[in-house]
Design a protein around this motif. Structure first.
Motif, PDB file in Angstrom:
ATOM      1  N   ALA A   1      67.341  36.014  56.050  1.00 30.39           N
ATOM      2  CA  ALA A   1      67.723  34.607  56.152  1.00 30.39           C
ATOM      3  C   ALA A   1      66.746  33.851  57.039  1.00 30.39           C
ATOM      4  CB  ALA A   1      69.146  34.485  56.689  1.00 30.39           C
TER       5      ALA A   1
ATOM      6  N   SER B   1      70.671  30.474  54.630  1.00 31.42           N
ATOM      7  CA  SER B   1      71.822  31.137  55.246  1.00 31.42           C
ATOM      8  C   SER B   1      71.915  32.588  54.775  1.00 31.42           C
ATOM      9  CB  SER B   1      73.112  30.399  54.874  1.00 31.42           C
ATOM     10  OG  SER B   1      73.398  30.590  53.498  1.00 31.42           O
ATOM     11  N   GLU B   2      72.667  33.384  55.529  1.00 30.77           N
ATOM     12  CA  GLU B   2      72.875  34.770  55.121  1.00 30.77           C
ATOM     13  C   GLU B   2      73.633  34.828  53.798  1.00 30.77           C
ATOM     14  OE1 GLU B   2      73.833  37.889  58.057  1.00 30.77           O
ATOM     15  OE2 GLU B   2      73.624  36.287  59.562  1.00 30.77           O
TER      16      GLU B   2
END
Length: 185
Positions: free
Chosen positions: A33, A39-40
């Motif tokens: 990320a 984002s993850e």
């Protein structure tokens, strides 16, 4: 969803994610990320998209876990980069003519294989498959071309050369026999 339209930004990010895993080996979702500036959760969706497209990426659980590619996996992108460093391809390279479904085109773009795929602007559509397109593919050996063609499954048809078409047909028959065997539990 891989079958849907991939925006150029996402396709580029998937290629970058694949390159990171090839270059660095196991990486956590957080590391990916950070590198990809997403984002993850986006990383998880991208990993899922790669897996759905047949890229052998898998999760390792635990404190030393993360995501990594199956040992020995190399996509045609890395092979193409090696060829660029080595110079022009050998003169014995050949071209095949194939037909691709719309999904086959997307898979080929995502997988980066077959390498040197060129969509033809002319070509007669096959009866019942008017949305398929003709393309040419450069290959060094029939054996390597068979693997590239099989990676696209039923989304590709070899038109010529006859030898490649026959070898793909034989390999597909062996796969079908293996999976249709009634002796399996």
């Amino acid at each position: 969803m891989i079958a849907g339209y991939l925006r150029p930004v996402r396709a580029s990010r998937l290629v970058r994610l694949l390159g990171l895993l090839q270059a660095r080996g196991r990486m956590t979702g957080k590391q990916l990320a950070r590198e990809l500036e997403v984002s993850e959760r986006t990383v998880l969706r991208d990993i899922e998209a790669l897996s759905a497209a047949g890229i052998p990426v898998y999760a390792i659980r635990g404190s030393n876990g993360g995501f990594e590619l199956l040992d020995g996996y190399r996509n045609e992108l890395s092979v193409a980069q090696e060829r660029l460093r080595k110079g022009p391809p050998a003169d014995d390279a050949q071209r095949a003519r194939v037909r691709l479904s719309p999904r086959g085109r997307r898979l080929a773009a995502l997988l980066g294989r077959p390498a040197d795929l060129r969509i033809r602007r002319t070509g007669l559509p096959a009866s019942g498959r008017e949305d398929w397109v003709e393309a040419s593919v450069r290959f060094d050996s029939v054996d390597s071309a068979v693997l590239d063609i099989l990676a696209l499954g039923p989304e590709v048809e070899v038109i010529r050369p006859a030898e490649l078409r026959a070898q793909v047909g034989l390999a597909a028959s062996r796969i079908a026999r293996l999976h249709l065997d009634q002796g399996c539990p």
